[in-house]
Enzyme design. Structure first.
Site, mmCIF file in Angstrom:
data_model
loop_
_atom_site.group_PDB
_atom_site.id
_atom_site.type_symbol
_atom_site.label_atom_id
_atom_site.label_comp_id
_atom_site.label_asym_id
_atom_site.label_seq_id
_atom_site.Cartn_x
_atom_site.Cartn_y
_atom_site.Cartn_z
ATOM 1 N N LYS A 285 -1.475 -33.953 -13.369
ATOM 2 C CA LYS A 285 -2.452 -34.355 -12.438
ATOM 3 C C LYS A 285 -3.861 -33.412 -12.859
ATOM 4 O O LYS A 285 -4.600 -33.352 -13.990
ATOM 5 C CB LYS A 285 -3.091 -33.992 -11.077
ATOM 6 C CG LYS A 285 -3.476 -35.207 -10.668
ATOM 7 C CD LYS A 285 -4.699 -35.530 -10.175
ATOM 8 C CE LYS A 285 -4.388 -37.547 -9.568
ATOM 9 N NZ LYS A 285 -4.751 -37.298 -7.983
ATOM 10 N N LYS B 75 -6.391 -52.665 -15.644
ATOM 11 C CA LYS B 75 -6.763 -52.390 -14.239
ATOM 12 C C LYS B 75 -7.693 -51.721 -13.699
ATOM 13 O O LYS B 75 -8.208 -50.418 -13.926
ATOM 14 C CB LYS B 75 -5.161 -51.302 -14.059
ATOM 15 C CG LYS B 75 -5.114 -50.921 -12.641
ATOM 16 C CD LYS B 75 -3.853 -49.623 -12.530
ATOM 17 C CE LYS B 75 -3.601 -49.100 -11.458
ATOM 18 N NZ LYS B 75 -3.480 -48.432 -10.712
ATOM 19 N N LYS C 257 -10.844 -46.151 -10.774
ATOM 20 C CA LYS C 257 -12.464 -45.442 -10.282
ATOM 21 C C LYS C 257 -12.473 -44.847 -11.837
ATOM 22 O O LYS C 257 -14.017 -44.984 -11.810
ATOM 23 C CB LYS C 257 -12.346 -45.015 -8.817
ATOM 24 C CG LYS C 257 -13.877 -44.667 -8.797
ATOM 25 C CD LYS C 257 -13.353 -43.098 -7.909
ATOM 26 C CE LYS C 257 -11.862 -41.931 -7.638
ATOM 27 N NZ LYS C 257 -12.848 -41.495 -7.701
#
Ligand code: TRP
Ligand code: SF4
Length: 325
Positions: A111, A193, A196
Site C-alpha cells: 500500500k 477488473k 474504484k
C-alpha cells in the site's frame, strides 16, 4: 456463530462489491450473529490529510448497505468511531504487538508503494492491523468474512490474540477464522477488473440511464469490429455479465448467436442491461424509501452502537481483569 466485518468508507459501492462482500453478508446475517461496521478510523490511516468527504462517505456506505438488504433487524450495524472501546483495545493491544510483526505485513509495504505521494510513514498506518484486531477481538468473533487481500490481517489478529492469551494466562480472546469471500469475475466497463481505482465501475446508486449508458460503452470482444464479424464470448466482458445476470437460456443463446454473428453487440448489451436494471431496481426503490426518512440512518446506527458498545464493554471488562488493570 459470531461474525464481524467492516468496510472502509471510501465512496459508493459498485456491482463487484455487491456480488462479493454484500452478497456474502446478506447470507450470513440470516444465520449468524453479525456485526457489520463502517471502519471510519481505518479510512483515516491512508486519508488523514483529506477528510473533507469522510462524513458523506460514511453516509453513502450505510445507504448502500441498507438499500441492498443488509438488515438492521438481523445484524448489528454501527460506525466504528461511535464505539470508543475499539480505541481502548487498540491501545492495549499496541502494548503487546511487536513492531516487526507489523513491518512484515505484506499489505503495509504494498500500500505504501501504491499510494506514493502520500506520507504514510505514520504510526497509525503501521498499526492498522492492530486496530483491525481490536475490531474483531472486542466481539469475540469466530468468523470474519474478508477478501483474499485481508488474510494477512486476519493472521495477525490470530497471533495477537494468542500472544495476549499466553501473556496473561487467559482464554478471554477468541482466535477468529477468516471466511474467504468468493468474488465472481466481474469486469468493469473497460474490461479490466471492476475497481474504484480504475474508474470503470457501475455503482449501485447509479441511475438507470447511467447504468445503460455505461453498459453501452463497455468494451467487447476486440476482434468483433463489424456487425457481421463472428465473436468469441469467452473473451468478452459483456458475456461475463450475462453469466451473472441473465438466465441460462438467454446466456446460451447469446453464446451461440455471438459466434455466428446472429446477434450484434448492441442488442446483446441491451439484453444484459435489462437484467442489470432488473437486479438494481429493488435497490433503487429501497434507497428512495430510506431517503424519505431523514432519521433512518441515525436510528439504525444509534441502535447498532448501543448493542455493539454493550458487547464491547463486557469484553473490555474481562480484558482489564486479565491484565490486572
Ligand atoms: N481492513 C478491512 C478492509 O480494508 C476493513 C476492516 C477494518 C475490517 N476492520 C475490520 C474487516 C475488521 C473485517 C474485520 O477491507
Ligand atoms: Fe460480447 Fe455480446 Fe458482442 Fe458477443 S455479441 S462480442 S458476447 S457483446
Amino acid at each position: 456463530m459470531r461474525v464481524v466485518s467492516g468496510m472502509q468508507p471510501s465512496g459508493r459501492l459498485h456491482l463487484g462489491n455487491d456480488l462479493g462482500a454484500l452478497a456474502n453478508w446478506k447470507t450470513l446475517q440470516e444465520e449468524h450473529d453479525c456485526f457489520f461496521f463502517v471502519a471510519d478510523w481505518h479510512a483515516l490511516s491512508a486519508n488523514y490529510e483529506d477528510t473533507g468527504r469522510l462524513r458523506d462517505h460514511v453516509r453513502d456506505l450505510l445507504l448502500d448497505w441498507l438499500a441492498s438488504g443488509i438488515n438492521p433487524d438481523r445484524a448489528t450495524i454501527f460506525i466504528q468511531s461511535q464505539v470508543p472501546a475499539h480505541a481502548v483495545l487498540f491501545v492495549l493491544l499496541s502494548m503487546i504487538t511487536p513492531i516487526p510483526w507489523l513491518e512484515r505485513n505484506p499489505t503495509y509495504k504494498e500500500k505504501q508503494e501504491q499510494l506514493e505521494g502520500r506520507d504514510l510513514s505514520t504510526h497509525g498506518f503501521l498499526g492498522y492491523p492492530v486496530l483491525q484486531a481490536a475490531d474483531i477481538l472486542l466481539y469475540k468473533a469466530e468468523a470474519v468474512p474478508v477478501g483474499r487481500d485481508q488474510l494477512p490481517h486476519l493472521e495477525l489478529t490470530r497471533e495477537i490474540a494468542r500472544r495476549f492469551n499466553s501473556l496473561y494466562r487467559t482464554g478471554v480472546l477468541t482466535e477468529p477464522d477468516a471466511l474467504l469471500t468468493q468474488f465472481p469475475k466481474v469486469a468493469g466497463t473497460d474490461g479490466r477488473k471492476m475497481s474504484k481505482s480504475y474508474g470503470n465501475t457501475i455503482h449501485l446508486s447509479d441511475t438507470e440511464a447511467e447504468v445503460r449508458q455505461k453498459l453501452k460503452t463497455m468494451v467487447t470482444d476486440p476482434a468483433r469490429v463489424k456487425r457481421h464479424d463472428p465473436g468469441t464470448p469467452d473473451v468478452c466482458p459483456v458475456f461475463d455479465f450475462h453469466k451473472i445476470y441473465s438466465d441460462a437460456a438467454v446466456t446460451e443463446q447469446v453464446n451461440r448467436d455471438c459466434r455466428t454473428a446472429a446477434i450484434g453487440c448492441i442488442d446483446c448489451k441491451t439484453l444484459v442491461a435489462d437484467r442489470v436494471v432488473a437486479r438494481l431496481s429493488p435497490v433503487w426503490d429501497a434507497r428512495a424509501e430510506i431517503e424519505t426518512d431523514p432519521r433512518r440512518l441515525e436510528d439504525v446506527t444509534q441502535a447498532g452502537r448501543a448493542r455493539a458498545a454493550d458487547v464491547a464493554a463486557r469484553t473490555l471488562e474481562e480484558i482489564r481483569d486479565a491484565m490486572k488493570i
